[in-house]
Design a protein around this motif. Sequence first.
Motif, PDB file in Angstrom:
ATOM      1  N   ARG A  78     -17.718 -28.979  -3.576  1.00  0.00           N
ATOM      2  CA  ARG A  78     -18.096 -28.074  -2.503  1.00  0.00           C
ATOM      3  C   ARG A  78     -17.161 -28.304  -1.319  1.00  0.00           C
ATOM      4  O   ARG A  78     -16.869 -29.432  -0.958  1.00  0.00           O
ATOM      5  CB  ARG A  78     -19.550 -28.316  -2.061  1.00  0.00           C
ATOM      6  N   ARG A  79     -16.713 -27.226  -0.718  1.00  0.00           N
ATOM      7  CA  ARG A  79     -15.838 -27.325   0.445  1.00  0.00           C
ATOM      8  C   ARG A  79     -16.596 -26.874   1.686  1.00  0.00           C
ATOM      9  O   ARG A  79     -17.176 -25.786   1.699  1.00  0.00           O
ATOM     10  CB  ARG A  79     -14.589 -26.465   0.263  1.00  0.00           C
ATOM     11  N   GLU A  80     -16.588 -27.722   2.697  1.00  0.00           N
ATOM     12  CA  GLU A  80     -17.205 -27.380   3.973  1.00  0.00           C
ATOM     13  C   GLU A  80     -16.176 -27.584   5.069  1.00  0.00           C
ATOM     14  O   GLU A  80     -15.412 -28.555   5.044  1.00  0.00           O
ATOM     15  CB  GLU A  80     -18.441 -28.253   4.246  1.00  0.00           C
ATOM     16  N   VAL A  81     -16.166 -26.670   6.023  1.00  0.00           N
ATOM     17  CA  VAL A  81     -15.240 -26.755   7.146  1.00  0.00           C
ATOM     18  C   VAL A  81     -15.998 -27.215   8.373  1.00  0.00           C
ATOM     19  O   VAL A  81     -16.986 -26.598   8.777  1.00  0.00           O
ATOM     20  CB  VAL A  81     -14.549 -25.402   7.415  1.00  0.00           C
ATOM     21  N   ARG A 127     -11.624 -28.688  12.469  1.00  0.00           N
ATOM     22  CA  ARG A 127     -10.334 -28.829  11.783  1.00  0.00           C
ATOM     23  C   ARG A 127     -10.421 -29.747  10.568  1.00  0.00           C
ATOM     24  O   ARG A 127      -9.407 -30.055   9.941  1.00  0.00           O
ATOM     25  CB  ARG A 127      -9.270 -29.364  12.754  1.00  0.00           C
ATOM     26  N   HIS A 128     -11.639 -30.142  10.224  1.00  0.00           N
ATOM     27  CA  HIS A 128     -11.827 -31.064   9.108  1.00  0.00           C
ATOM     28  C   HIS A 128     -12.300 -30.315   7.864  1.00  0.00           C
ATOM     29  O   HIS A 128     -13.250 -29.527   7.928  1.00  0.00           O
ATOM     30  CB  HIS A 128     -12.858 -32.138   9.462  1.00  0.00           C
ATOM     31  N   LEU A 129     -11.663 -30.573   6.747  1.00  0.00           N
ATOM     32  CA  LEU A 129     -12.106 -30.050   5.458  1.00  0.00           C
ATOM     33  C   LEU A 129     -12.875 -31.159   4.751  1.00  0.00           C
ATOM     34  O   LEU A 129     -12.318 -32.227   4.476  1.00  0.00           O
ATOM     35  CB  LEU A 129     -10.907 -29.615   4.617  1.00  0.00           C
ATOM     36  N   VAL A 130     -14.146 -30.902   4.462  1.00  0.00           N
ATOM     37  CA  VAL A 130     -14.987 -31.877   3.770  1.00  0.00           C
ATOM     38  C   VAL A 130     -15.068 -31.470   2.307  1.00  0.00           C
ATOM     39  O   VAL A 130     -15.541 -30.373   1.983  1.00  0.00           O
ATOM     40  CB  VAL A 130     -16.394 -31.963   4.389  1.00  0.00           C
ATOM     41  N   GLY A 181      -6.779 -30.031   9.624  1.00  0.00           N
ATOM     42  CA  GLY A 181      -6.153 -31.172  10.268  1.00  0.00           C
ATOM     43  C   GLY A 181      -6.340 -32.467   9.516  1.00  0.00           C
ATOM     44  O   GLY A 181      -5.539 -33.393   9.629  1.00  0.00           O
ATOM     45  N   GLY A 182      -7.404 -32.562   8.729  1.00  0.00           N
ATOM     46  CA  GLY A 182      -7.687 -33.775   7.978  1.00  0.00           C
ATOM     47  C   GLY A 182      -8.740 -33.514   6.925  1.00  0.00           C
ATOM     48  O   GLY A 182      -9.436 -32.489   6.950  1.00  0.00           O
ATOM     49  N   VAL A 183      -8.863 -34.446   5.982  1.00  0.00           N
ATOM     50  CA  VAL A 183      -9.751 -34.275   4.835  1.00  0.00           C
ATOM     51  C   VAL A 183     -10.710 -35.454   4.732  1.00  0.00           C
ATOM     52  O   VAL A 183     -10.304 -36.620   4.883  1.00  0.00           O
ATOM     53  CB  VAL A 183      -8.933 -34.167   3.528  1.00  0.00           C
ATOM     54  N   LEU A 184     -11.966 -35.136   4.488  1.00  0.00           N
ATOM     55  CA  LEU A 184     -12.970 -36.147   4.175  1.00  0.00           C
ATOM     56  C   LEU A 184     -13.433 -35.921   2.743  1.00  0.00           C
ATOM     57  O   LEU A 184     -13.873 -34.826   2.391  1.00  0.00           O
ATOM     58  CB  LEU A 184     -14.161 -36.054   5.124  1.00  0.00           C
ATOM     59  N   ILE A 185     -13.307 -36.937   1.905  1.00  0.00           N
ATOM     60  CA  ILE A 185     -13.812 -36.887   0.535  1.00  0.00           C
ATOM     61  C   ILE A 185     -15.178 -37.563   0.527  1.00  0.00           C
ATOM     62  O   ILE A 185     -15.302 -38.727   0.924  1.00  0.00           O
ATOM     63  CB  ILE A 185     -12.868 -37.601  -0.450  1.00  0.00           C
TER      64      ILE A 185
END
Length: 254
Positions: free
Chosen positions: A5-8, A11-14, A47-51
């Motif tokens: 699942r992708r959540e915004v 500027r962070h993509l989770v 701007g950045g990614v959280l897994i």
Amino acid sequence: MSLIRREVRGRHLVLILDKPRGNAMDPALVEELLRAASDAAEDASVGGVLIASAHPTLFCPGLDLVELYALDRPAMRAFMLRFAEAMWAFFGLPKPVVAGVSGHAVAGGCILAMTADWRVLTPGAQIGLNEVKIGVPLPWSVALLLRHTVAPASYSRVALLGRNFEGEEALRAGLTDELAARDGFLDACLRRLSEFTDKDLHAFARTKAYLRGDAQTAMRAREAELLDEWLDGWFSPGTRERIRITVEALAKKA
């Protein structure tokens, strides 16, 4: 159905791993990880990614033994090369990556977490590389990733003994950078990601490339060449029997 699942969040993509069997890695999940890394790299709004993980007690338990046990050697080789490409994609992503390890991260799950620039672990969650216990060596790229991530004093405990670590012991081993309580865990991870994304992206990306470029080049140079040594372990009689017993146990729980 999407396995990630992708959540915004600004500027962070989770990227929230949400696959049956606790996010165990199979070809479909690996392909989604590759697409997610590529999209994050190319999207200027990210701007950045959280897994992170949708499962409350599991980040990722490693390879999906139920599905992968049936693959023959050429198919398993192809899968492992794609798995390596997914790990390279996150390890070399020119944007900050934080791994929010809210549950157990073993073998492939630990590997995915190690590709991040920062790992946040919740107390009680175990993290480690148990490949030697199963009967396979660390893949070449993973051995280099481990050398890049933890101090040499931890190599034996992590890679040769195949121990799992949690809490302060995981911090000392270098498998996590920070501990955060389960309550408010995702917010704590996003705050840490914000600390990275507040920096100038060009300065961050070039510095990250300088720090990781040599390791990335070395990974790509010999992964395919040395993969047969990993496959020899995977298809050895002892390892096949251990995997078979595990697969049968998992089938009984289903």
